[in-house]
Structures are given as C-alpha cells and as structure tokens.
Write a protein that holds these residues in place. Structure first.
Motif, PDB file in Angstrom:
ATOM      1  N   ALA A  48       0.852  -1.188   0.000  1.00  0.00           N
ATOM      2  CA  ALA A  48       0.000   0.000   0.000  1.00  0.00           C
ATOM      3  C   ALA A  48       0.886   1.235   0.000  1.00  0.00           C
ATOM      4  O   ALA A  48       2.047   1.179   0.406  1.00  0.00           O
ATOM      5  CB  ALA A  48      -0.924   0.011   1.211  1.00  0.00           C
ATOM      6  N   ALA A  49       0.316   2.358  -0.448  1.00  0.00           N
ATOM      7  CA  ALA A  49       1.040   3.622  -0.438  1.00  0.00           C
ATOM      8  C   ALA A  49       0.059   4.756  -0.251  1.00  0.00           C
ATOM      9  O   ALA A  49      -1.131   4.638  -0.557  1.00  0.00           O
ATOM     10  CB  ALA A  49       1.828   3.807  -1.734  1.00  0.00           C
ATOM     11  N   ILE A  50       0.584   5.873   0.255  1.00  0.00           N
ATOM     12  CA  ILE A  50      -0.232   7.063   0.471  1.00  0.00           C
ATOM     13  C   ILE A  50       0.590   8.290   0.094  1.00  0.00           C
ATOM     14  O   ILE A  50       1.738   8.443   0.525  1.00  0.00           O
ATOM     15  CB  ILE A  50      -0.737   7.118   1.941  1.00  0.00           C
ATOM     16  CG1 ILE A  50      -1.671   8.300   2.150  1.00  0.00           C
ATOM     17  CG2 ILE A  50       0.414   7.132   2.937  1.00  0.00           C
ATOM     18  CD1 ILE A  50      -2.452   8.220   3.472  1.00  0.00           C
ATOM     19  N   ARG A  51       0.010   9.132  -0.717  1.00  0.00           N
ATOM     20  CA  ARG A  51       0.710  10.333  -1.163  1.00  0.00           C
ATOM     21  C   ARG A  51       0.528  11.464  -0.160  1.00  0.00           C
ATOM     22  O   ARG A  51      -0.249  11.373   0.793  1.00  0.00           O
ATOM     23  CB  ARG A  51       0.183  10.762  -2.536  1.00  0.00           C
ATOM     24  CG  ARG A  51       0.389   9.731  -3.619  1.00  0.00           C
ATOM     25  CD  ARG A  51      -0.009  10.279  -4.964  1.00  0.00           C
ATOM     26  NE  ARG A  51       1.024  11.179  -5.489  1.00  0.00           N
ATOM     27  CZ  ARG A  51       0.827  11.984  -6.517  1.00  0.00           C
ATOM     28  NH1 ARG A  51      -0.355  12.041  -7.103  1.00  0.00           N
ATOM     29  NH2 ARG A  51       1.801  12.734  -6.964  1.00  0.00           N
ATOM     30  N   ARG A  52       1.207  12.560  -0.430  1.00  0.00           N
ATOM     31  CA  ARG A  52       1.133  13.722   0.454  1.00  0.00           C
ATOM     32  C   ARG A  52      -0.272  14.297   0.498  1.00  0.00           C
ATOM     33  O   ARG A  52      -0.661  14.922   1.487  1.00  0.00           O
ATOM     34  CB  ARG A  52       2.122  14.790   0.003  1.00  0.00           C
ATOM     35  CG  ARG A  52       1.939  15.259  -1.422  1.00  0.00           C
ATOM     36  CD  ARG A  52       3.023  16.231  -1.853  1.00  0.00           C
ATOM     37  NE  ARG A  52       2.932  17.481  -1.113  1.00  0.00           N
ATOM     38  CZ  ARG A  52       3.780  18.500  -1.252  1.00  0.00           C
ATOM     39  NH1 ARG A  52       4.780  18.390  -2.094  1.00  0.00           N
ATOM     40  NH2 ARG A  52       3.647  19.601  -0.556  1.00  0.00           N
ATOM     41  N   ASN A  53      -1.051  14.096  -0.574  1.00  0.00           N
ATOM     42  CA  ASN A  53      -2.435  14.586  -0.592  1.00  0.00           C
ATOM     43  C   ASN A  53      -3.422  13.511  -0.127  1.00  0.00           C
ATOM     44  O   ASN A  53      -4.618  13.624  -0.363  1.00  0.00           O
ATOM     45  CB  ASN A  53      -2.808  15.065  -1.997  1.00  0.00           C
ATOM     46  CG  ASN A  53      -2.702  13.966  -3.027  1.00  0.00           C
ATOM     47  OD1 ASN A  53      -2.297  12.845  -2.726  1.00  0.00           O
ATOM     48  ND2 ASN A  53      -3.065  14.268  -4.265  1.00  0.00           N
ATOM     49  N   PHE A  54      -2.890  12.456   0.488  1.00  0.00           N
ATOM     50  CA  PHE A  54      -3.669  11.369   1.096  1.00  0.00           C
ATOM     51  C   PHE A  54      -4.329  10.446   0.087  1.00  0.00           C
ATOM     52  O   PHE A  54      -5.147   9.612   0.466  1.00  0.00           O
ATOM     53  CB  PHE A  54      -4.712  11.905   2.094  1.00  0.00           C
ATOM     54  CG  PHE A  54      -4.088  12.622   3.256  1.00  0.00           C
ATOM     55  CD1 PHE A  54      -3.862  13.980   3.201  1.00  0.00           C
ATOM     56  CD2 PHE A  54      -3.697  11.924   4.388  1.00  0.00           C
ATOM     57  CE1 PHE A  54      -3.252  14.640   4.275  1.00  0.00           C
ATOM     58  CE2 PHE A  54      -3.096  12.571   5.461  1.00  0.00           C
ATOM     59  CZ  PHE A  54      -2.876  13.932   5.393  1.00  0.00           C
TER      60      PHE A  54
END
Length: 124
Positions: A48-54
């Motif tokens: 899984a991954a999450i960017r700075r903008n969620f």
C-alpha cells in the motif's frame, strides 16, 4: 529521513495487527509513503502507499482488508491489517520518497528511504 517500523507479531488467521512507522525529519508531510513486504527468496512486494495529498493505492491481494494512513503531526505512518491470512506472512517494510507520480507508487525501486522491517506471521 529515517524510518523505524514496529507492530509486527504472531497472530492467527482472521485476526488483526496494526503496523506503525515512525519517521524523523521536518518534511515528513511532503513524502509519499509506502508499505512493502518480502518473504525469503522472493522480490519485495508492494502492499500500500499514500501520497502527500492522502491519495492511496493498494495491492489487489490486500484491498478491502488493509488500510494505510498517516499522521503528519506525529510523523507516523500506519498500516491497519484486518482479516489476516497465512499468505500475509512476511517482513513488512515502510518506505518514503518525494515527488512520486501515481504510476511510480507501486514500485519498490522508486523509494529512497527504508525502515528496518517488522516480521508478521499469520498461523492457520
């Protein structure tokens, strides 16, 4: 940035675990953060991954069971893992990188910083 993963352990199938990844550095909120896992003899696998903008992304094998989240105040990344299966057994690593485009989020080669890994073992 330095990363330290924790929260792994031994559970039975169907149970849950919550992994944490504590990060140092004042620019934590600007990073894309990811979880990967690896078993002996196999390549590191995207979880899984999450960017700075969620914005989030998940591997198909964990979608609907795992949830990635981040706390930019406490500089911590989380992975809530529910309905664990024996196939989820692996060493789990957290990772960070800046400036990733969406198509790069799933590739372990895109990440620059890595935690030390935490073992998750799910018994049947």
């Amino acid at each position: 940035v330095q990363l330290q993963a924790s929260g792994g352990g031994l559970v039975q199938a169907g149970e849950f675990l919550r992994l944490s990844c504590a990060a140092s550095g004042r620019t934590f909120s600007s990073y894309t953060l990811g979880w990967f896992r690896q078993t002996p003899g196999k390549e590191r696998e995207f979880v899984a991954a999450i960017r700075r903008n969620f914005v989030t992304a998940y591997a198909d094998s964990v979608k609907g069971r795992f949830t990635i989240s981040r706390n930019n105040i406490e500089n911590t990344l989380f992975l809530q893992m529910n309905s664990l299966e024996p196939e989820d057994t692996a060493v789990y690593y957290c990772a960070a990188a800046q400036g990733l485009i969406l198509s790069s989020m799933r590739s372990h080669g895109s990440y620059v910083y890595w935690g030390q890994g935490t073992q998750v073992t799910v018994s049947s």
